[in-house]
Design a protein around this motif. Structure first.
Motif, PDB file in Angstrom:
ATOM      1  N   SER A 251      24.433  -5.817 102.800  1.00 37.72           N
ATOM      2  CA  SER A 251      24.019  -4.419 102.844  1.00 37.72           C
ATOM      3  C   SER A 251      25.078  -3.588 103.557  1.00 37.72           C
ATOM      4  O   SER A 251      25.360  -3.794 104.743  1.00 37.72           O
ATOM      5  CB  SER A 251      22.670  -4.284 103.551  1.00 37.72           C
ATOM      6  OG  SER A 251      22.221  -2.946 103.519  1.00 37.72           O
ATOM      7  N   TYR A 252      25.635  -2.648 102.833  1.00 43.54           N
ATOM      8  CA  TYR A 252      26.659  -1.762 103.402  1.00 43.54           C
ATOM      9  C   TYR A 252      25.990  -0.533 104.006  1.00 43.54           C
ATOM     10  O   TYR A 252      24.938  -0.088 103.560  1.00 43.54           O
ATOM     11  CB  TYR A 252      27.643  -1.332 102.313  1.00 43.54           C
ATOM     12  CG  TYR A 252      28.431  -2.472 101.714  1.00 43.54           C
ATOM     13  CD1 TYR A 252      29.674  -2.838 102.227  1.00 43.54           C
ATOM     14  CD2 TYR A 252      27.934  -3.195 100.627  1.00 43.54           C
ATOM     15  CE1 TYR A 252      30.405  -3.886 101.671  1.00 43.54           C
ATOM     16  CE2 TYR A 252      28.657  -4.234 100.062  1.00 43.54           C
ATOM     17  CZ  TYR A 252      29.888  -4.574 100.586  1.00 43.54           C
ATOM     18  OH  TYR A 252      30.606  -5.609 100.041  1.00 43.54           O
ATOM     19  N   ASP A 278      20.166   3.722  96.896  1.00 42.14           N
ATOM     20  CA  ASP A 278      21.464   3.533  96.239  1.00 42.14           C
ATOM     21  C   ASP A 278      21.577   4.352  94.959  1.00 42.14           C
ATOM     22  O   ASP A 278      22.626   4.948  94.681  1.00 42.14           O
ATOM     23  CB  ASP A 278      21.688   2.053  95.923  1.00 42.14           C
ATOM     24  CG  ASP A 278      22.009   1.228  97.152  1.00 42.14           C
ATOM     25  OD1 ASP A 278      22.413   1.809  98.179  1.00 42.14           O
ATOM     26  OD2 ASP A 278      21.851  -0.006  97.083  1.00 42.14           O
ATOM     27  N   ASN A 306      31.802  -1.439  91.681  1.00 50.06           N
ATOM     28  CA  ASN A 306      32.014  -2.005  93.017  1.00 50.06           C
ATOM     29  C   ASN A 306      31.528  -1.041  94.105  1.00 50.06           C
ATOM     30  O   ASN A 306      32.172  -0.878  95.151  1.00 50.06           O
ATOM     31  CB  ASN A 306      33.485  -2.360  93.231  1.00 50.06           C
ATOM     32  CG  ASN A 306      33.939  -3.488  92.333  1.00 50.06           C
ATOM     33  OD1 ASN A 306      33.206  -4.437  92.080  1.00 50.06           O
ATOM     34  ND2 ASN A 306      35.158  -3.379  91.825  1.00 50.06           N
ATOM     35  N   TYR A 307      30.381  -0.412  93.843  1.00 52.54           N
ATOM     36  CA  TYR A 307      29.807   0.508  94.821  1.00 52.54           C
ATOM     37  C   TYR A 307      29.162  -0.279  95.952  1.00 52.54           C
ATOM     38  O   TYR A 307      28.353  -1.182  95.729  1.00 52.54           O
ATOM     39  CB  TYR A 307      28.758   1.411  94.159  1.00 52.54           C
ATOM     40  CG  TYR A 307      28.101   2.344  95.144  1.00 52.54           C
ATOM     41  CD1 TYR A 307      28.753   3.489  95.573  1.00 52.54           C
ATOM     42  CD2 TYR A 307      26.842   2.059  95.669  1.00 52.54           C
ATOM     43  CE1 TYR A 307      28.163   4.341  96.506  1.00 52.54           C
ATOM     44  CE2 TYR A 307      26.242   2.907  96.590  1.00 52.54           C
ATOM     45  CZ  TYR A 307      26.912   4.048  96.996  1.00 52.54           C
ATOM     46  OH  TYR A 307      26.327   4.882  97.920  1.00 52.54           O
ATOM     47  N   GLU A 308      29.518   0.045  97.166  1.00 50.12           N
ATOM     48  CA  GLU A 308      29.019  -0.667  98.345  1.00 50.12           C
ATOM     49  C   GLU A 308      27.688  -0.049  98.775  1.00 50.12           C
ATOM     50  O   GLU A 308      27.636   0.906  99.545  1.00 50.12           O
ATOM     51  CB  GLU A 308      30.059  -0.620  99.463  1.00 50.12           C
ATOM     52  CG  GLU A 308      31.341  -1.357  99.092  1.00 50.12           C
ATOM     53  CD  GLU A 308      32.412  -1.307 100.176  1.00 50.12           C
ATOM     54  OE1 GLU A 308      32.263  -0.510 101.141  1.00 50.12           O
ATOM     55  OE2 GLU A 308      33.397  -2.055 100.062  1.00 50.12           O
ATOM     56  N   GLY A 312      23.423  -3.993  98.232  1.00 49.03           N
ATOM     57  CA  GLY A 312      24.506  -4.911  97.904  1.00 49.03           C
ATOM     58  C   GLY A 312      25.576  -4.224  97.081  1.00 49.03           C
ATOM     59  O   GLY A 312      25.554  -3.008  96.873  1.00 49.03           O
ATOM     60  N   LEU A 313      26.518  -5.012  96.594  1.00 43.39           N
ATOM     61  CA  LEU A 313      27.594  -4.479  95.763  1.00 43.39           C
ATOM     62  C   LEU A 313      27.054  -4.218  94.359  1.00 43.39           C
ATOM     63  O   LEU A 313      26.475  -5.104  93.735  1.00 43.39           O
ATOM     64  CB  LEU A 313      28.752  -5.480  95.716  1.00 43.39           C
ATOM     65  CG  LEU A 313      30.099  -4.954  95.226  1.00 43.39           C
ATOM     66  CD1 LEU A 313      30.656  -3.934  96.213  1.00 43.39           C
ATOM     67  CD2 LEU A 313      31.079  -6.105  95.051  1.00 43.39           C
ATOM     68  N   THR A 315      27.664  -2.835  90.405  1.00 43.54           N
ATOM     69  CA  THR A 315      28.564  -2.514  89.303  1.00 43.54           C
ATOM     70  C   THR A 315      27.750  -2.383  88.032  1.00 43.54           C
ATOM     71  O   THR A 315      26.974  -3.279  87.683  1.00 43.54           O
ATOM     72  CB  THR A 315      29.645  -3.595  89.122  1.00 43.54           C
ATOM     73  OG1 THR A 315      30.513  -3.601  90.262  1.00 43.54           O
ATOM     74  CG2 THR A 315      30.473  -3.321  87.876  1.00 43.54           C
ATOM     75  N   ASN A 325      22.588  -9.656  92.125  1.00 41.38           N
ATOM     76  CA  ASN A 325      23.084 -10.664  93.057  1.00 41.38           C
ATOM     77  C   ASN A 325      22.308 -11.972  92.975  1.00 41.38           C
ATOM     78  O   ASN A 325      22.337 -12.769  93.902  1.00 41.38           O
ATOM     79  CB  ASN A 325      22.996 -10.123  94.500  1.00 41.38           C
ATOM     80  CG  ASN A 325      23.820  -8.879  94.712  1.00 41.38           C
ATOM     81  OD1 ASN A 325      25.036  -8.928  94.732  1.00 41.38           O
ATOM     82  ND2 ASN A 325      23.152  -7.738  94.851  1.00 41.38           N
TER      83      ASN A 325
END
Length: 358
Positions: A251-252, A278, A306-308, A312-313, A315, A325
């Motif tokens: 998690s960013y 998100d 590739n969005y943080e 999660g990441l 795409t 994921n």
């Protein structure tokens, strides 16, 4: 947002995640004035088009949602005709992967097309064998999509369902005696997979226990998480029920912590609150950063690579699906107040490696 209907209990959490993102976007882009306009999809493909028309009348340029797959399908027919893109935070029907049928549709979650292989592997790893499994599913887009995805994956390697096979029920049903009798009266059906929302999953589980059925119960993500306890009369009946749930990547940012700090008040399903946040952030950044020489969808796809994200990441694939994921595999303890919060996730599944231990 489904403020009425079968998942209305989650609606506040979805709104809260999106609203938090609106605040963050206004802080990030002071020259913009982002506003969140909420309409009720009802988790219903017939109700969502009129809600979409209301949004068009409000002058929106893009839409977050819907939550339920049928509602996303209905809304997309209206929104795409008006050239308005949408990003769903929770719609997972495999049908939505068809970007010719559903143009301008994106989602930050993976299709249920992969929940089938994940669920089949989960059950095989738990030593469920050919001829033991029955699948009970709602008659809506989510229930049918997940149910048949699991069936197809289970049978792909030559395994069979038990004698009752697939059992469908009305999503508004609250009396599960008949379908449970079908399970109980067939001794070969020792395992049940539920493609259900929480209210009906709880009703089916209770009915199975009340009729002294002692097989293994698995559920899809529609009835996964701590809040299933709220629908149970007897928490202990959830002991050893196993569920599969989308796996949160790293998690960013700080939104996950913000949710954790407010989880008791906000409630809902954490993963989908993170994805609501998100989805809103991706769309807001895409709006702020695109120019007149490009389409908004070009900017959505650029930001959504590739969005943080908090979940999660992220795409977007070529068809607008989220890559995902994998899935956590979790088991209820039957006690919502235990040290692990009512369930433990000791295994996970990825398309690359199947079931693994944490």
């Amino acid at each position: 947002n489904p403020t009425t209907g079968p998942v209305e209990d989650y609606a506040y959490g979805f709104w809260w995640g999106a609203d938090q993102a609106i605040g963050d976007l206004n802080d990030m882009y002071p020259d913009f004035d982002f506003e969140l306009i909420e309409v009720n999809s009802g988790c219903d493909g017939d109700m969502a088009p009129s809600a979409a028309l209301d949004l068009i009348d409000e002058g929106v340029v893009a839409v977050i949602g819907a939550a339920c797959s049928g509602a996303s399908m209905g809304a997309n027919q209206v929104l795409s005709a008006a050239g308005i893109p949408m990003i769903s935070y929770a719609s997972t029907s495999p049908a939505l992967s068809d970007n010719d049928e559903f143009p301008l549709f994106y989602r930050v979650v993976p299709s249920d097309g992969i929940i089938g292989p994940a669920s089949a592997d989960m059950m095989a790893h738990a030593n469920v064998t050919s001829g033991e499994l029955a699948i009970l599913h709602m008659d809506n887009d989510y229930g049918v999509g997940v149910g048949y995805s699991v069936k197809n994956a289970w049978e792909e390697d030559g395994r069979n369902l038990c004698s009752v096979g697939m059992l469908e029920y009305d999503e508004d049903e609250n009396n599960f005696g008949a379908i449970v009798d079908d399970i109980v009266q067939n001794d070969d059906c020792t395992t049940v997979f539920l493609s259900s929302y929480m209210n009906d999953a709880a009703g089916i589980i209770e009915e199975l226990h009340n009729k002294n059925w002692d097989g293994h119960i698995f559920t899809a993500d529609g009835s996964a998480g701590i809040y299933l306890y709220d629908y149970m009369t007897d928490e202990s009946q959830l002991e050893d029920v196993t569920f599969i749930n989308p796996r949160t990547g790293f998690s960013y940012g700080d939104f996950e912590q913000r949710y954790d700090d407010n989880a008791e008040e906000v409630g809902g399903i954490k993963y989908y609150i993170l994805t609501a946040y998100d989805s809103t952030m991706i769309l807001g950044k895409a709006i702020a950063e695109y120019d007149e020489h490009h389409e908004l969808t070009d900017s959505i796809e650029q930001v959504g690579t590739n969005y943080e994200g908090a979940s999660g990441l992220i795409t977007f694939l070529d068809n607008g699906d989220g890559a995902g994921n994998g899935f956590d595999i979790c088991t209820y303890s039957g006690d919502s107040s235990d040290a692990n919060g009512g369930y433990s996730c000791n295994r996970f599944w990825t398309a690359e490696n199947g079931v693994e231990e944490y």
